[in-house]
Scaffold this motif. Structure first.
Motif, mmCIF file in Angstrom:
data_model
loop_
_atom_site.group_PDB
_atom_site.id
_atom_site.type_symbol
_atom_site.label_atom_id
_atom_site.label_comp_id
_atom_site.label_asym_id
_atom_site.label_seq_id
_atom_site.Cartn_x
_atom_site.Cartn_y
_atom_site.Cartn_z
ATOM 1 N N GLU A 257 13.799 49.406 35.368
ATOM 2 C CA GLU A 257 12.441 49.864 35.634
ATOM 3 C C GLU A 257 12.157 49.857 37.140
ATOM 4 N N GLY A 258 11.673 50.984 37.644
ATOM 5 C CA GLY A 258 11.416 51.113 39.076
ATOM 6 C C GLY A 258 12.598 51.632 39.864
ATOM 7 N N PHE A 259 13.771 51.719 39.204
ATOM 8 C CA PHE A 259 14.981 52.178 39.903
ATOM 9 C C PHE A 259 15.702 53.256 39.093
ATOM 10 N N THR A 260 14.912 54.176 38.550
ATOM 11 C CA THR A 260 15.518 55.285 37.804
ATOM 12 C C THR A 260 16.246 56.256 38.737
ATOM 13 N N GLY A 261 15.825 56.288 40.010
ATOM 14 C CA GLY A 261 16.449 57.205 40.968
ATOM 15 C C GLY A 261 17.923 56.944 41.141
ATOM 16 N N VAL A 278 29.347 63.635 30.977
ATOM 17 C CA VAL A 278 28.815 62.456 31.664
ATOM 18 C C VAL A 278 27.716 61.827 30.812
ATOM 19 N N THR A 279 27.794 60.505 30.672
ATOM 20 C CA THR A 279 26.780 59.750 29.932
ATOM 21 C C THR A 279 26.254 58.631 30.816
ATOM 22 N N VAL A 280 24.933 58.424 30.781
ATOM 23 C CA VAL A 280 24.359 57.297 31.490
ATOM 24 C C VAL A 280 23.880 56.265 30.474
ATOM 25 N N LEU A 281 24.274 55.024 30.688
ATOM 26 C CA LEU A 281 23.836 53.894 29.871
ATOM 27 C C LEU A 281 22.782 53.123 30.668
ATOM 28 N N CYS A 282 21.571 53.013 30.109
ATOM 29 C CA CYS A 282 20.461 52.432 30.854
ATOM 30 C C CYS A 282 19.564 51.617 29.920
ATOM 31 N N PRO A 283 18.634 50.823 30.449
ATOM 32 C CA PRO A 283 17.665 50.119 29.610
ATOM 33 C C PRO A 283 16.820 51.111 28.804
ATOM 34 N N LYS A 284 16.380 50.698 27.627
ATOM 35 C CA LYS A 284 15.644 51.581 26.724
ATOM 36 C C LYS A 284 14.339 52.076 27.347
ATOM 37 N N ASP A 285 13.691 51.220 28.157
ATOM 38 C CA ASP A 285 12.376 51.597 28.687
ATOM 39 C C ASP A 285 12.429 52.676 29.756
ATOM 40 N N ILE A 286 13.616 53.038 30.225
ATOM 41 C CA ILE A 286 13.706 54.149 31.200
ATOM 42 C C ILE A 286 14.517 55.322 30.657
ATOM 43 N N GLN A 287 14.971 55.229 29.409
ATOM 44 C CA GLN A 287 15.816 56.283 28.854
ATOM 45 C C GLN A 287 15.095 57.628 28.790
ATOM 46 N N ASN A 288 13.836 57.620 28.354
ATOM 47 C CA ASN A 288 13.099 58.888 28.252
ATOM 48 C C ASN A 288 12.908 59.558 29.612
ATOM 49 N N ILE A 289 12.682 58.736 30.629
ATOM 50 C CA ILE A 289 12.521 59.291 31.985
ATOM 51 C C ILE A 289 13.798 60.011 32.401
ATOM 52 N N LEU A 290 14.938 59.347 32.175
ATOM 53 C CA LEU A 290 16.218 59.932 32.576
ATOM 54 C C LEU A 290 16.577 61.132 31.708
ATOM 55 N N SER A 291 16.235 61.079 30.440
ATOM 56 C CA SER A 291 16.513 62.216 29.547
ATOM 57 C C SER A 291 15.778 63.467 30.009
#
Length: 499
Positions: A257-261, A278-291
């Motif tokens: 959180e805060g570092f999606t960039g 390419v797949t990105v593995l990230c915390p659930k609370d930022i997945q929608n932002i990255l999607s």
């Protein structure tokens, strides 16, 4: 280009002269001709050449002869006693004298006044005072001569090394020639790599003076400056029948959180530099932002255990660290990934920071690890002072890579890439790139090239070069270059390089 020291240069000369029986005067002649080739003869007509008593001075007397033959105005100044001239230097001194070339001695204040007036009237000064062997402080008449050159010369060319600089460590021995150009021979001198050397060496050209390749291979350490030709040969052309499966799967473990960039930049760069999937593995609370931001890459989160296992199993390369935070959670993820991964891994940012008191876990990896610290991260990793690291970049990087059996990319001016046995110095990039996200971009590049099937050391070299190349090209028209600019330019840059 090979990197070498004064000792290596002496050993090369010794083998050529004593074993192969190549006369030293031949090597000196070749050196002089290479210098001539680097002078814009159609634009420059008057020269002052300043010679010392060693082989560097001999190069100067030979250069003077060739300029004289080309009807250029040449004034030669010699510091020292002619009786002390070395053998080959003395030969060229005598030839120049016999041709009627005026050679003035520099021994006292009265000589310096005339010397100053000649420099002011000349179009180029050629510095042949000291060669690679200087280890003592420059004093007396030598100090005065160098000072006068720096104050009065409009265009200074140094032969082999700027006089006054230690060619091994880049230290200025009291005073040093401020060269606009340096024509060096056979090897890029290690001292040129020091941060502070750049303002003295100017533009460096390394010329081959006829040293047999086998001599270089036998004597020189495996240290190189990356060149576009190397990158061009290394990048494989794409077969027209290939599909996305042929270019590998990359997994980027990044973000919080805060570092999606950081997650976005590293992932999107992997996509734009050619990885098949390419797949990105990230915390659930930022997945929608990255999607929403990532059109071509897939996203998964840390709650999808089965999916993570599947993606890790198929990945050809994994990156971990950007934007994750320096905390126990990141360390736990890193430890698990190192244990379970079946492919090379790129460790960047917080994946390096969490190793500060846990370096032992990198030795547990059964796969190749690529670590990409900047000097601050390297300081935390090793406990060494940042100033010491910056002054001893090659030494520090090689020792760490060898001790821990990893590939290390030490960021900064003249980025060092090494596995401890073979070392490369990247020559691209500039300060226009000095802003956040650049490291994330580089991480995505390296991961992408490993996923595409390149060996990790080769992939790291290619990526560092392309990363800096993009920054340099873009900075021609931009005051500052951001990671997004580099990321977008990457596919065009690769095409430019290979074609």
């Amino acid at each position: 280009m090979r990197i070498g020291t004064a000792k290596v240069s002496r050993e090369i000369d010794k083998v050529c002269i004593e074993k192969l029986k190549i006369p030293g005067i031949v090597l000196m002649e070749n050196a002089a001709l290479k210098v001539i080739n680097n002078i814009k003869m159609s634009e420059i007509n008057s020269f002052v050449i300043v010679c010392g008593k060693g082989n560097n001075g001999g190069d100067g007397f030979a250069i003077a002869r060739h300029l004289h033959i080309k009807d250029k105005k040449v004034q030669v100044f010699f510091i020292g006693n002619p009786e002390a001239l070395s053998g080959d230097c003395k030969t060229n001194y005598i030839i120049a004298s016999n041709l009627g070339i005026k050679i003035c001695k520099l021994n006292n204040i009265e000589d310096l006044d005339y010397f100053r007036s000649c420099i002011s009237a000349s179009e180029m000064v050629i510095d042949c005072i000291f060669g690679t062997g200087l280890t003592r402080k420059v004093e007396g008449i030598y100090e005065q001569v160098i000072g006068i050159i720096n104050e009065n010369s409009r265009n200074t060319l140094s032969v082999d090394v700027p006089s006054g600089i230690n060619s091994d460590d880049g230290e200025v021995m009291g005073i040093c020639i401020n060269a606009h150009n340096t024509v060096s021979f056979q090897l890029y001198k290690r001292g040129f790599l020091k941060y502070s050397s750049n303002k003295f060496i100017g533009k460096v050209v390394v010329e081959d003076i006829g040293i047999p390749k086998e001599v270089i291979e036998e004597i020189c350490p495996k240290e190189f400056v990356l060149h576009e030709d190397f990158i061009k040969k290394a990048i494989k052309p794409r077969d027209k029948h290939s599909n996305k499966g042929d270019f590998g799967r990359a997994l980027i473990i990044s973000g919080t959180e805060g570092f999606t960039g950081a997650a976005y930049i590293s992932t999107e760069t992997a996509v734009r530099s050619g990885a098949g999937l390419v797949t990105v593995l990230c915390p659930k609370d930022i997945q929608n932002i990255l999607s929403c931001k990532l059109t071509e890459a897939m996203t998964i989160n840390f709650t999808q255990k089965e999916k993570i296992e599947e993606v890790m199993c198929k990945a050809r390369a994994i990156a971990i660290g950007p934007g994750m935070g320096n905390n126990l959670w990141t360390f736990s993820i890193l430890e698990q990934v190192i244990e379970k991964s079946k492919c090379p891994m790129v460790l960047d940012a917080d994946a390096i920071n969490v190793l500060q008191d846990h370096k032992d876990i990198i030795k547990k990896s059964s796969n190749t690890l690529v670590l990409t610290p900047h000097p601050g991260e390297m300081s935390r990793l090793t406990g060494l002072d940042i100033d010491y690291i910056n002054e001893n970049r090659i030494k520090v990087a090689k020792e760490f890579a060898l001790e821990n059996n990893v590939i290390l990319l030490l960021k900064g001016y003249n980025t060092v890439i090494t596995d401890g046995k073979t070392t490369f110095i990247n020559s691209t990039g500039n300060s226009a790139m000095a802003n956040g996200g650049m490291g994330d971009c580089l991480t995505g590049l390296i991961t992408s090239f490993i996923a595409q099937g390149y060996e990790p050391l080769e992939a790291t070299c290619i990526s560092a070069y392309i990363h800096g190349y993009c920054g340099e090209k873009l900075s021609n028209e931009m005051f500052c270059v951001n990671a997004k600019h580099v990321m977008e330019y990457i596919p065009y840059a690769i095409k430019e390089i290979i074609e």
